[in-house]
Write a protein that holds these residues in place. Structure first.
Motif, mmCIF file in Angstrom:
data_model
loop_
_atom_site.group_PDB
_atom_site.id
_atom_site.type_symbol
_atom_site.label_atom_id
_atom_site.label_comp_id
_atom_site.label_asym_id
_atom_site.label_seq_id
_atom_site.Cartn_x
_atom_site.Cartn_y
_atom_site.Cartn_z
ATOM 1 N N ASP A 19 64.989 5.135 68.680
ATOM 2 C CA ASP A 19 65.592 4.847 69.979
ATOM 3 C C ASP A 19 64.752 3.974 70.912
ATOM 4 O O ASP A 19 65.299 3.334 71.809
ATOM 5 C CB ASP A 19 65.905 6.157 70.700
ATOM 6 C CG ASP A 19 66.879 7.030 69.943
ATOM 7 O OD1 ASP A 19 67.738 6.477 69.236
ATOM 8 O OD2 ASP A 19 66.787 8.275 70.061
ATOM 9 N N PHE A 20 63.437 3.993 70.756
ATOM 10 C CA PHE A 20 62.567 3.293 71.705
ATOM 11 C C PHE A 20 61.477 2.477 71.009
ATOM 12 O O PHE A 20 60.286 2.661 71.274
ATOM 13 C CB PHE A 20 61.907 4.302 72.651
ATOM 14 C CG PHE A 20 62.872 5.129 73.441
ATOM 15 C CD1 PHE A 20 63.453 4.640 74.592
ATOM 16 C CD2 PHE A 20 63.201 6.420 73.024
ATOM 17 C CE1 PHE A 20 64.335 5.406 75.319
ATOM 18 C CE2 PHE A 20 64.087 7.193 73.744
ATOM 19 C CZ PHE A 20 64.662 6.683 74.897
ATOM 20 N N PRO A 21 61.837 1.556 70.121
ATOM 21 C CA PRO A 21 60.798 0.794 69.407
ATOM 22 C C PRO A 21 59.925 -0.034 70.354
ATOM 23 O O PRO A 21 58.773 -0.332 70.037
ATOM 24 C CB PRO A 21 61.592 -0.090 68.452
ATOM 25 C CG PRO A 21 62.977 -0.095 68.952
ATOM 26 C CD PRO A 21 63.178 1.175 69.721
ATOM 27 N N ASP A 22 60.445 -0.362 71.527
ATOM 28 C CA ASP A 22 59.674 -1.141 72.496
ATOM 29 C C ASP A 22 58.526 -0.331 73.112
ATOM 30 O O ASP A 22 57.581 -0.900 73.661
ATOM 31 C CB ASP A 22 60.586 -1.674 73.600
ATOM 32 C CG ASP A 22 61.386 -0.576 74.290
ATOM 33 O OD1 ASP A 22 61.985 0.261 73.571
ATOM 34 O OD2 ASP A 22 61.425 -0.562 75.533
ATOM 35 N N LYS A 23 58.568 0.996 73.006
ATOM 36 C CA LYS A 23 57.526 1.843 73.581
ATOM 37 C C LYS A 23 56.496 2.291 72.544
ATOM 38 O O LYS A 23 55.622 3.092 72.831
ATOM 39 C CB LYS A 23 58.163 3.058 74.251
ATOM 40 C CG LYS A 23 59.037 2.659 75.427
ATOM 41 C CD LYS A 23 59.572 3.843 76.166
ATOM 42 C CE LYS A 23 60.429 3.358 77.335
ATOM 43 N NZ LYS A 23 60.880 4.463 78.157
ATOM 44 N N LYS A 24 56.610 1.755 71.347
ATOM 45 C CA LYS A 24 55.718 2.163 70.249
ATOM 46 C C LYS A 24 54.251 1.874 70.575
ATOM 47 O O LYS A 24 53.379 2.718 70.362
ATOM 48 C CB LYS A 24 56.125 1.439 68.966
ATOM 49 C CG LYS A 24 55.411 1.912 67.740
ATOM 50 C CD LYS A 24 55.973 1.248 66.499
ATOM 51 C CE LYS A 24 55.387 1.831 65.254
ATOM 52 N NZ LYS A 24 56.009 1.293 64.050
ATOM 53 N N GLU A 25 53.978 0.701 71.081
ATOM 54 C CA GLU A 25 52.605 0.301 71.406
ATOM 55 C C GLU A 25 52.018 1.191 72.504
ATOM 56 O O GLU A 25 50.848 1.569 72.456
ATOM 57 C CB GLU A 25 52.580 -1.168 71.848
ATOM 58 C CG GLU A 25 51.197 -1.737 72.021
ATOM 59 C CD GLU A 25 50.409 -1.797 70.717
ATOM 60 O OE1 GLU A 25 49.174 -1.651 70.786
ATOM 61 O OE2 GLU A 25 51.001 -1.985 69.652
#
Length: 108
Positions: A19-25
């Motif tokens: 759901d949140f690949p942009d928050k992985k880093e």
């Protein structure tokens, strides 16, 4: 090996991937740990989902519980950052009475 509870690392890794690949880093440091503490779970939950509304926060607070290790980490944070009981309670969204009770119980 004894299974003592949910595998939060796996749960949050799956949520981020799905759901949140942009928050992985942003969550990489926490997820790199072998085991997540209760404080890590609270932190990563806030990073992913943001701050909940007041009503949801109040409801969630009623269901929180802390083990001895987490309580000692919270009290250590208080000493390290020179916070009084009120400031610590506000930071972790705790009751001041809980902080006082813990300090008496663990002789900190």
């Amino acid at each position: 090996m004894e299974n003592t509870g949910p595998d939060y690392k796996k749960i949050y890794s799956d949520i981020i991937e799905r759901d949140f690949p942009d928050k992985k880093e942003m969550c990489k440091n926490i997820l790199s740990k072998t085991v997540l503490s209760q404080l890590d779970v609270i932190e990563i939950n806030t990073l992913i989902f943001g701050n909940a509304s007041r009503e949801i926060s109040i409801s969630n607070q009623k269901h929180r519980s802390y083990n001895k290790q987490t309580i000692l980490q919270i009290l250590e944070y208080q000493q390290k950052n020179c916070l009084n009981n009120t400031q610590l309670a506000q930071h972790f969204r705790l009751s001041r009475n809980s902080v006082t009770h813990w300090k008496k119980k663990f002789k900190v």
